[in-house]
Write an enzyme that holds these catalytic residues in place. Sequence first.
Site, mmCIF file in Angstrom:
data_model
loop_
_atom_site.group_PDB
_atom_site.id
_atom_site.type_symbol
_atom_site.label_atom_id
_atom_site.label_comp_id
_atom_site.label_asym_id
_atom_site.label_seq_id
_atom_site.Cartn_x
_atom_site.Cartn_y
_atom_site.Cartn_z
ATOM 1 N N CYS B 88 23.870 -2.293 61.155
ATOM 2 C CA CYS B 88 24.108 -3.022 62.403
ATOM 3 C C CYS B 88 24.278 -4.520 62.185
ATOM 4 O O CYS B 88 24.611 -5.255 63.119
ATOM 5 C CB CYS B 88 22.983 -2.748 63.383
ATOM 6 S SG CYS B 88 22.704 -0.985 63.597
ATOM 7 N N HIS B 344 26.564 -1.115 71.712
ATOM 8 C CA HIS B 344 26.438 -1.548 70.321
ATOM 9 C C HIS B 344 27.528 -0.945 69.452
ATOM 10 O O HIS B 344 27.286 -0.036 68.663
ATOM 11 C CB HIS B 344 25.048 -1.167 69.806
ATOM 12 C CG HIS B 344 24.766 -1.589 68.410
ATOM 13 N ND1 HIS B 344 25.339 -2.693 67.809
ATOM 14 C CD2 HIS B 344 23.954 -1.046 67.474
ATOM 15 C CE1 HIS B 344 24.892 -2.798 66.569
ATOM 16 N NE2 HIS B 344 24.063 -1.814 66.350
#
Lengths: 486, 400
Positions: B88, B344
Amino acid sequence: MIGLSGFGGYIPRLRLSRKSIAEVNGWIQPGIKRLGKGERSICNWDEDSVTMAVEAARDCLDNQNGKQLRAIYLGSTTLPFQDRQNSGVVAAALNLDEALSTIDITAAQTAGTSALVAALDAADGAKGGDILVLASDARRTRSAAQQEMTFGDGAAAFTVGSKDVVAELLGYHSVSIDFVDHYRGDNREYDYNWEERWIRDEGLLKIIPNAISEAFGKAGIAAEDVDVLIAPSTLRGVSAKIAKMVGVSEESLAESLDGVVGETGCAHPLVMLSHSLESALPGQVIVVASFGQGCDVLVFKTTDAIASFKPSLGISGYISRRCEETNYNKFMAFNDLVLQEKGMRAELDNQTALTQLYRRRDMLLGLVGGECDVCGTHQFPRSRICVNPNCNAMNTQKPFQFADIPSKIMTWSADHLTYCPDPPLHYGIIQFEGGGRFLANFTDVDVGNVEVGQDMRMMFRIKDYDDLRGFRRYFWKAAPSNQTRN
Amino acid sequence: MASGIRDKVAIVGMGCSKFGERWDCDTEDLIVEAFEECILDAGIDIKEIQAAWLATAIEEVHSGKGGIPLAFALRLPYIPVTRVENFCASGSEALRGAVYAVASGACDIALALGVEKLKDTGYGGLPQRSRGVLNSMWWANYSAPGSFAQLASAYQAKHGINADELKRAMAHISVKSHANGSKNPKAHLRNKITEDQVLSAPIIAEPLGLFDCCGVSDGAACAIVTTPEIARNLGKKDLITVKALQLSVSNGTESGHNSWDGSHFMTARIASTRAYEEAGIRDPRKEIDLAEVHDCFSITELVTMEDLHLSPEGGAVKDVLDGFYDSDGGLPCQIDGGLKCFGHPIGSSGLRMIYELYLQMQGRASERQVENPKLGLTHNLGGAPHQNVCSVAIIGQLGA
């Protein structure tokens, strides 16, 4: 003296109430309603004959201080692999020395006793080391089959040798008769059964009593010498009739465990034997008979050593480690008896790299990690550089087995997202006594009853199924310890 | 002795696509949408870009591997294009590549672009992925919410906080982010929510409910960076410069050694400490004006405020409930709506965070504008609490 030097067993924690089966299937099979009392043991979704055999073996071996073994004979008619030695998986899970003979014995309901007979025949103090005999079965049936009510899942374990014998073999008798009461042909998932009355009259009540009488002669005992008779049958009244026919009192019949565990296939005579030995006094004669394509009858006499041997939990301990399941749909799902929508997350390809599995077999099957020679830190997995940030020494780790080390939950969650046949999937970081930790899946937990600091015990379970290729991956999971009711 | 990155590189252009379920878009469309805004903002010609970094994490489902997807989409003039993947933190990693390239003098102008097209996977959440042949054989089967949810069990045990109070603080975090996101036209989720809604939502992974989890979306964001000198020559005033870029990667201590207690991120504590040092910040709680942290789950944001040394250890619950991180609080956090409202799209999140700070510092954040922010922090976490990568970036006005 040749005989049993130890015993143990395993019964899965889940018990399906037979009423819940009768309620669902009674409409199509009214006959099963009369069986709708009590319960039967069922494998959790991550258990099979191999995992049960491993737990039974641990139960038997736990109090035997690293007893030397030279062979494992595993009897089962429900082995997960047709060609990959199942007893070899058990040996790896037990992290036994690889100088070991492992043999799968299968294809009849006598497979358990056949394994025991073979071990007793081979037992010879001069060869060094005992033989571990395991019998384990998780027999599958179609939904609404009568056997679905009467069967149970379970396993038994014995060490066989000439030292520290707790039950001496007085003699045995085996017959081989191609009496086909049921069969399961190649590529068939379920048994095909013939008429019960014929099985009872021509099979059970002729073959077993004859074999028992022969065994009495070989063992040099008379019927009145028998303290415990084990001659299981799911057919009503058959065991009592056999006792009467061979001249043994009905009171001598061992507890059948019907309605408690159910009939555990080829393991059942040995599950009952193991259960009987828990409460046996020195000097008692125990006769155990099985029925398959023929019959094995073994006659044992307990020794003074029986008083001091205890399995870890034993069959009775595992019987009390119980969780009632009343959801028949769940049982159907666990056993592929219903075509179930599993969602996209179940589509993950679980192919196993066999090269990798082999290289790390002690880690993956035996839960062997490392202990650093320099700082003593226990760690899982074993790695080339020590995990202790104050050490980080290179190439210092020797094997360290975590399977029997108690642990506590440090973090946890119950996950409704990840695919699991029995959601929510529980997992968390477990911390082992004396150091070492990893993020582990939990099994046999009760929803709402998990907390930080809880005591856990590792159990050998199925991690993932590879349905595409027919493989299954085993690994260790953490289960709450102290689940027995005393 | 390294002098760090502080004020060596300026951001001269940024762009960000609309985030959301972009059923209408390919990866190429998202890349071009973000880039169009960025190049216009920078006021340069595409041919002036001398090197580019592409961040994308799950390339198997959309763009394909390597640097080619970016070079193709923008028809870049055969320049070096490098694809980076670091969970991420991938977007922050692309920025680090571009910024370091400029700072080294290897090139004058570089592009960092992050993109992810998650909504072609068919999954509601993040897709299932293989984890490597050995890991898949022993790692627990777990999901992102399930792994982060464990922070709550350990945090509660460590600080003796009762489950309801923690859950209420977590709810406040999500309510606050939705309030902010509702003002942001580029956010995926623009609805306001209430504490009751959060607390009564279905459980995803104990104790995280649906509203404790960030959205899942498609999106792209990008930055063009150069030296302050070149930026001035381009006519830029009130330069926004990079103050710190730090990354810390777990080495297995948390997952394998008993020294970690499971209630916080070792990496975040290390990366933020290094970032403050690099940026010359002594008291982050006072000096940082805005924070965009990796609120993949509400509990992550909560413990992160302590890991970033913005709240005292064990004090985040109070700060959160006191509204310290609300839009009108002492240190507004997720002023753009955060991962909670943007979703996300893995490769783009780090750059999306920088984009908001960049707008805020230039006074271009319209309805969301806070008063005269000078220093802002972004934070990304990839992986799981027991093993992760953590990036911390600080940007600000030149001289701040």
